[in-house]
Design an enzyme around this catalytic site. Sequence first.
Site, PDB file in Angstrom:
ATOM      1  N   TYR A 176      48.378 -34.752 112.657  1.00 58.11           N
ATOM      2  CA  TYR A 176      49.473 -35.378 112.869  1.00 58.11           C
ATOM      3  C   TYR A 176      49.525 -36.890 114.126  1.00 58.11           C
ATOM      4  CZ  TYR A 176      53.734 -36.689 116.175  1.00 58.11           C
ATOM      5  OH  TYR A 176      54.813 -36.977 116.828  1.00 58.11           O
ATOM      6  N   GLY A 184      43.590 -31.423 111.605  1.00 55.97           N
ATOM      7  CA  GLY A 184      42.691 -30.946 110.232  1.00 55.97           C
ATOM      8  C   GLY A 184      42.099 -30.211 110.538  1.00 55.97           C
ATOM      9  N   TYR A 236      49.283 -28.979 109.191  1.00 60.03           N
ATOM     10  CA  TYR A 236      48.726 -29.743 110.209  1.00 60.03           C
ATOM     11  C   TYR A 236      48.981 -29.409 111.293  1.00 60.03           C
ATOM     12  CZ  TYR A 236      53.383 -31.117 112.378  1.00 60.03           C
ATOM     13  OH  TYR A 236      54.300 -30.668 113.207  1.00 60.03           O
ATOM     14  N   CYS A 237      47.919 -30.104 111.539  1.00 64.85           N
ATOM     15  CA  CYS A 237      47.420 -30.316 113.426  1.00 64.85           C
ATOM     16  C   CYS A 237      47.443 -31.304 113.856  1.00 64.85           C
ATOM     17  CB  CYS A 237      46.497 -29.120 113.836  1.00 64.85           C
ATOM     18  SG  CYS A 237      44.983 -29.820 113.263  1.00 64.85           S
ATOM     19  N   ASP A 238      46.967 -31.327 114.960  1.00 65.68           N
ATOM     20  CA  ASP A 238      46.024 -33.226 115.599  1.00 65.68           C
ATOM     21  C   ASP A 238      45.355 -34.005 114.695  1.00 65.68           C
ATOM     22  OD1 ASP A 238      47.628 -33.446 117.847  1.00 65.68           O
ATOM     23  OD2 ASP A 238      46.369 -32.372 119.076  1.00 65.68           O
TER      24      ASP A 238
END
Length: 141
Positions: free
Chosen positions: A126, A101, A97-99
């Site tokens: 996230y 996607g 995951y990141c902020d």
Amino acid sequence: MKALILGAMLAVSCQVLAENEPALDAIQEYLEFAEYSDGAIMPEQLASIDSKDILYVDARNAERYNAGHIPGAINIEWRQILERRDEIPKDKSMVLYCDTGLSSSRAYFILRLAGRENIKVLRGGYLMWKDHRQQSMKAGD
């Protein structure tokens, strides 16, 4: 000046990749067999999975990770995912995951081309996970 140098490096890298038939063949093969939603998981689905069976990999930079992350997640920035892939167990399912996607999708693609399986990307990243968690906590009150 840095942008100009980076642009030139990117142009050279793209030219090298364009001339690398085996790399292009591997990418094409992957694209031909990938499902549209292949590798995506929603925050709601995570609740039904035992978290001890999942390795969460936060693909953001260290500053974003330190500002908040999914409990138990390790931090490997997406640009480092290939060189640090040996730090990721092969026998455990992984959620990247990141902020939002976007960066984690890049990491997913890189790892899949490197032969890794059992990988999912957290759709919405996230931010969506955090929002879903807050909504779930409110509903539980």
